[in-house]
Design a protein around this motif. Sequence first.
Motif, PDB file in Angstrom:
ATOM      1  N   ASP A 115       6.917 -14.061   5.321  1.00 22.27           N
ATOM      2  CA  ASP A 115       6.408 -12.687   5.314  1.00 22.27           C
ATOM      3  C   ASP A 115       5.806 -12.298   3.968  1.00 22.27           C
ATOM      4  N   ILE A 116       6.388 -12.795   2.874  1.00 23.74           N
ATOM      5  CA  ILE A 116       5.855 -12.448   1.556  1.00 23.74           C
ATOM      6  C   ILE A 116       4.775 -13.432   1.095  1.00 23.74           C
ATOM      7  N   GLN A 117       4.421 -14.366   1.985  1.00 23.89           N
ATOM      8  CA  GLN A 117       3.309 -15.304   1.757  1.00 23.89           C
ATOM      9  C   GLN A 117       3.537 -16.153   0.498  1.00 23.89           C
ATOM     10  N   LEU A 118       4.761 -16.663   0.367  1.00 22.23           N
ATOM     11  CA  LEU A 118       5.091 -17.530  -0.764  1.00 22.23           C
ATOM     12  C   LEU A 118       5.654 -18.870  -0.285  1.00 22.23           C
ATOM     13  N   VAL A 119       5.191 -19.339   0.867  1.00 18.81           N
ATOM     14  CA  VAL A 119       5.691 -20.594   1.427  1.00 18.81           C
ATOM     15  C   VAL A 119       5.422 -21.754   0.472  1.00 18.81           C
ATOM     16  N   ASP A 120       4.218 -21.785  -0.118  1.00 19.03           N
ATOM     17  CA  ASP A 120       3.871 -22.872  -1.033  1.00 19.03           C
ATOM     18  C   ASP A 120       4.580 -22.756  -2.378  1.00 19.03           C
ATOM     19  N   LYS A 121       5.232 -21.601  -2.637  1.00 22.58           N
ATOM     20  CA  LYS A 121       5.951 -21.389  -3.903  1.00 22.58           C
ATOM     21  C   LYS A 121       7.462 -21.316  -3.695  1.00 22.58           C
ATOM     22  N   SER A 122       7.939 -21.701  -2.521  1.00 21.66           N
ATOM     23  CA  SER A 122       9.355 -21.522  -2.205  1.00 21.66           C
ATOM     24  C   SER A 122      10.264 -22.323  -3.125  1.00 21.66           C
ATOM     25  N   ASN A 123       9.782 -23.440  -3.658  1.00 22.47           N
ATOM     26  CA  ASN A 123      10.596 -24.272  -4.546  1.00 22.47           C
ATOM     27  C   ASN A 123      10.147 -24.172  -6.007  1.00 22.47           C
ATOM     28  N   THR A 124       9.453 -23.103  -6.346  1.00 18.32           N
ATOM     29  CA  THR A 124       8.999 -22.854  -7.710  1.00 18.32           C
ATOM     30  C   THR A 124       9.935 -21.874  -8.397  1.00 18.32           C
ATOM     31  N   VAL A 125      10.329 -22.170  -9.631  1.00 17.61           N
ATOM     32  CA  VAL A 125      11.225 -21.266 -10.353  1.00 17.61           C
ATOM     33  C   VAL A 125      10.490 -19.967 -10.659  1.00 17.61           C
ATOM     34  N   SER A 126      11.232 -18.869 -10.739  1.00 19.38           N
ATOM     35  CA  SER A 126      10.619 -17.553 -10.860  1.00 19.38           C
ATOM     36  C   SER A 126       9.857 -17.385 -12.174  1.00 19.38           C
ATOM     37  N   SER A 127      10.268 -18.104 -13.224  1.00 16.68           N
ATOM     38  CA  SER A 127       9.589 -17.963 -14.516  1.00 16.68           C
ATOM     39  C   SER A 127       8.136 -18.442 -14.454  1.00 16.68           C
ATOM     40  N   LYS A 128       7.789 -19.241 -13.444  1.00 15.91           N
ATOM     41  CA  LYS A 128       6.432 -19.767 -13.320  1.00 15.91           C
ATOM     42  C   LYS A 128       5.605 -18.998 -12.290  1.00 15.91           C
ATOM     43  N   LEU A 129       6.158 -17.906 -11.751  1.00 18.76           N
ATOM     44  CA  LEU A 129       5.413 -17.091 -10.799  1.00 18.76           C
ATOM     45  C   LEU A 129       4.569 -16.062 -11.542  1.00 18.76           C
ATOM     46  N   SER A 130       3.504 -15.631 -10.919  1.00 23.74           N
ATOM     47  CA  SER A 130       2.688 -14.561 -11.484  1.00 23.74           C
ATOM     48  C   SER A 130       3.411 -13.217 -11.321  1.00 23.74           C
ATOM     49  N   GLY A 131       2.891 -12.196 -11.989  1.00 23.07           N
ATOM     50  CA  GLY A 131       3.526 -10.880 -11.910  1.00 23.07           C
ATOM     51  C   GLY A 131       3.570 -10.332 -10.494  1.00 23.07           C
ATOM     52  N   GLY A 132       2.471 -10.513  -9.754  1.00 25.08           N
ATOM     53  CA  GLY A 132       2.444 -10.029  -8.375  1.00 25.08           C
ATOM     54  C   GLY A 132       3.420 -10.769  -7.485  1.00 25.08           C
ATOM     55  N   MET A 133       3.552 -12.073  -7.684  1.00 25.20           N
ATOM     56  CA  MET A 133       4.512 -12.858  -6.895  1.00 25.20           C
ATOM     57  C   MET A 133       5.942 -12.434  -7.193  1.00 25.20           C
ATOM     58  N   LYS A 134       6.232 -12.115  -8.449  1.00 26.82           N
ATOM     59  CA  LYS A 134       7.569 -11.651  -8.797  1.00 26.82           C
ATOM     60  C   LYS A 134       7.885 -10.322  -8.123  1.00 26.82           C
ATOM     61  N   ARG A 135       6.886  -9.438  -8.034  1.00 25.18           N
ATOM     62  CA  ARG A 135       7.108  -8.159  -7.349  1.00 25.18           C
ATOM     63  C   ARG A 135       7.368  -8.395  -5.851  1.00 25.18           C
ATOM     64  N   LYS A 136       6.632  -9.329  -5.261  1.00 27.15           N
ATOM     65  CA  LYS A 136       6.871  -9.667  -3.850  1.00 27.15           C
ATOM     66  C   LYS A 136       8.295 -10.176  -3.650  1.00 27.15           C
ATOM     67  N   LEU A 137       8.743 -11.047  -4.546  1.00 23.82           N
ATOM     68  CA  LEU A 137      10.092 -11.589  -4.443  1.00 23.82           C
ATOM     69  C   LEU A 137      11.132 -10.489  -4.616  1.00 23.82           C
ATOM     70  N   SER A 138      10.892  -9.564  -5.523  1.00 25.56           N
ATOM     71  CA  SER A 138      11.829  -8.447  -5.725  1.00 25.56           C
ATOM     72  C   SER A 138      11.916  -7.578  -4.471  1.00 25.56           C
ATOM     73  N   CYS A 139      10.798  -7.353  -3.806  1.00 24.46           N
ATOM     74  CA  CYS A 139      10.804  -6.588  -2.547  1.00 24.46           C
ATOM     75  C   CYS A 139      11.578  -7.340  -1.468  1.00 24.46           C
ATOM     76  N   ALA A 140      11.377  -8.646  -1.396  1.00 20.96           N
ATOM     77  CA  ALA A 140      12.086  -9.447  -0.394  1.00 20.96           C
ATOM     78  C   ALA A 140      13.587  -9.416  -0.631  1.00 20.96           C
ATOM     79  N   ILE A 141      14.012  -9.468  -1.897  1.00 24.52           N
ATOM     80  CA  ILE A 141      15.439  -9.404  -2.223  1.00 24.52           C
ATOM     81  C   ILE A 141      16.029  -8.078  -1.753  1.00 24.52           C
ATOM     82  N   ALA A 142      15.262  -6.987  -1.909  1.00 22.66           N
ATOM     83  CA  ALA A 142      15.755  -5.677  -1.483  1.00 22.66           C
ATOM     84  C   ALA A 142      15.905  -5.584   0.032  1.00 22.66           C
TER      85      ALA A 142
END
Length: 392
Positions: free
Chosen positions: A278-305
């Motif tokens: 749903d957050i369109q991060l399938v290709d980044k599912s095994n990437t550590v968060s420190s290597k994500l872009s700012g927008g991807m980090k916001r998507k992940l934060s929304c998914a956690i909520a």
Amino acid sequence: MLLGALIWIATLVPYFVVYNDSKYKAMTRSEKAGACLLPNTCLGLAAKLFAQFETIRVGISWKQVSEYPSPDENFNMVWVFCMLLAECAIFGTITWYVEAIFPGEYGIPKPFYFPCLPSYWCGEEMNVILNSGAKSPVDDEDGKADVEDEPDLPVGVAIKRLRKVFEGSSGSKVAVDDLSLNIFKGQITALLGHNGAGKTTTISMLTGLFPPTTGSADVNGMSITSNMDAIRESLGLCPQHNVLFDRLTVKEHLDFFISLKGKFGVEADSEVNEMINDIQLVDKSNTVSSKLSGGMKRKLSCAIALIGGSETVFLDEPTSGMDPYARRGTWDLLLKHKAGRTIILTTHFMDEADLLGDRIAIMADGQLRCCGSSLFLKSRLDASFLITSQAT
């Protein structure tokens, strides 16, 4: 660090007092047990018992824990272990009580008599909002806010005359001023306002980060001032700034937070995989968060909520720093998952509030200025514009 070192030494002082053999032999078993209430003294006495067993060339093992190293000794290792367990219980209780009353900079302090409150032990407070369609006190005779008639839906969050004043060296600052608002289940309520309007402070009070100066709020029928622990069991939060673990991957983040919310096994794995899609991060599912872009980090934060079936979700500027494509994807995510939840989001953007908000609450200077659907707000704006034009 200096204070910690002094306390450590202070807990060892009684051992040096009783170290002398003549004083040690004169002590009763109860006196030795009392001295063992200090951890370092207890360990010191245990070392003395070790030394006595070594002196008689017996040594200490589990077979000798209940034995005495000499006929005139009245203390053994069983007593040492029992006193260590007693210390765990005593100091654990003190820590639990002090942290509840003095939570520090963040958290809501409980009253000193909170162990006597039935609501603390029952796990939920019986102050359920009986009339879910009752009008909020925001639209009273004072006329401070234009509020649309409320829908016939259950109330998820009921804010009642909430006020927060920050004290500083330059004086007091009123961040939220007598805010009252009903937020309904199954809807997205957008808090719209400029920087300093009080949106983030309101979210912080509703999630238990800051205690309110006056007033209160009920989340799913439970008060934020007395039952925050129970509220957090079904709470989801996307803070204004990303709070992620640099060394965890996207999937590991979601696995961790869904387990905190009590879901495990196949069901949890299925929900995590669906959320990653749903957050369109399938290709980044095994990437550590420190290597994500700012927008991807916001998507992940929304998914956690949202993950784990959170009934009440607070999103503090969830699309900040996103490009238009990512913003649109996040909007679709929230619209997909809003059913059965109470979602509150803050934003600076009218287009975002217009698209997502079933109800939009406009805040300024810590106060509610207007609240209602997008159509209601536009009609009020058109009416104001017409009156102004006629007067001109």
